[in-house]
Scaffold this active site. Structure first.
Site, PDB file in Angstrom:
ATOM      1  N   ASP A 168       0.830  -1.198   0.000  1.00 42.61           N
ATOM      2  CA  ASP A 168       0.000   0.000   0.000  1.00 42.61           C
ATOM      3  C   ASP A 168       0.869   1.253   0.000  1.00 42.61           C
ATOM      4  O   ASP A 168       0.653   2.195  -0.769  1.00 42.61           O
ATOM      5  CB  ASP A 168      -0.934  -0.018   1.209  1.00 42.61           C
ATOM      6  CG  ASP A 168      -1.726   1.267   1.353  1.00 42.61           C
ATOM      7  OD1 ASP A 168      -2.574   1.550   0.487  1.00 42.61           O
ATOM      8  OD2 ASP A 168      -1.484   2.014   2.330  1.00 42.61           O
ATOM      9  N   GLU A 184      -2.085  -5.123  -3.905  1.00 42.57           N
ATOM     10  CA  GLU A 184      -1.160  -4.414  -3.018  1.00 42.57           C
ATOM     11  C   GLU A 184      -0.111  -5.368  -2.447  1.00 42.57           C
ATOM     12  O   GLU A 184       1.069  -5.004  -2.322  1.00 42.57           O
ATOM     13  CB  GLU A 184      -1.936  -3.732  -1.892  1.00 42.57           C
ATOM     14  CG  GLU A 184      -2.755  -2.537  -2.347  1.00 42.57           C
ATOM     15  CD  GLU A 184      -3.497  -1.864  -1.220  1.00 42.57           C
ATOM     16  OE1 GLU A 184      -3.775  -0.656  -1.335  1.00 42.57           O
ATOM     17  OE2 GLU A 184      -3.814  -2.539  -0.217  1.00 42.57           O
TER      18      GLU A 184
END
Length: 239
Positions: A58, A130
């Site tokens: 992320d 992610e």
């Protein structure tokens, strides 16, 4: 020694079908199959799973997208860059990108998640993407993450309309109508089909004052509404 291996037991080689095709698609070749396996393992399947890689990915994704936009749009002010980045890294955008990579076919899920359609769930696909980025960062470093992100987002940036700054079609349609003091559109679900975890929706968008009626389709009500709103907006600006 890879610091990641200090905290994670080594896993068996990941039996990924069409491995070379997948590596070609993402533009990166994993030298540690256990790292890729972890990135593609949902917590419902067991441990080690991909939540820690998701956390890392992320941050790496946000940094890579920020650098990409900074270089791509040298005249765009900070506020616009921030809004554009938020639109490019939200769950919906990541889900769409993960679908292009067909990550849903590769994710390892527990039986319950698998039966409930977890392979197609936006949150799971977005999180897996992610995690994949986190795994690339651990093994290849940030330069490889940048290469991956640049290739992944290239089609989106080519078709980007800077005047809308990533606003979704419903927002653009609403702002247009409000600026002309017209009533907001009405959205109605007119049909649903398919199994529970793979439903398709048809939504009607009606703007009586402009005599506009469009029908959008999507795998969720929201997406069908966005599709209908996009059609309505295009009818207005091209009329």
């Amino acid at each position: 020694m890879n610091p990641h291996s200090l905290n994670t037991p080594r896993l068996q080689n990941f039996p990924l079908k069409n491995q070379s095709n997948f590596f070609l698609k993402i533009g990166y070749v994993f030298k540690q199959p256990e790292l890729l396996q972890e990135a593609l393992t949902h917590r419902s399947f067991g441990y080690p799973h991909n939540e820690r890689l998701e956390f890392l990915g992320d941050s790496a994704l946000n940094c890579a997208v920020s650098a990409l936009l900074f270089k791509q749009f040298p005249l765009l002010p900070e506020g616009n860059l921030s809004r554009l980045r938020a639109n490019l890294v939200n769950q919906h955008a990541l889900f769409e990108l993960a679908s292009v990579l067909r990550l849903g076919d590769l994710i390892r899920l527990g039986e319950g998640e698998r039966k409930s359609g977890g392979h197609y769930r936006p949150s799971i696909l977005a999180n897996t993407l992610e995690a994949l980025i986190g795994a690339i960062y651990l093994e290849g470093g940030f330069l490889e993450v940048e290469n991956f992100v640049n290739n992944l987002y290239k089609p989106l940036l080519q078709n980007l309309d800077l005047e809308t700054l990533g606003k979704d079609p419903k927002t653009m349609l609403q702002e247009y109508l409000q600026s002309r003091k017209a009533a907001l559109p009405e959205y109605t679900v007119i049909a649903t089909s398919g199994e529970a975890h793979r439903q398709k929706f048809k939504v009607e968008c009606v703007i009586p004052k402009l005599n506009i009626r469009t029908i959008g389709e999507g795998t969720s009500r929201r997406r069908a509404e966005q599709d209908a709103a996009k059609q309505a907006y295009e009818l207005i600006i091209h009329s």
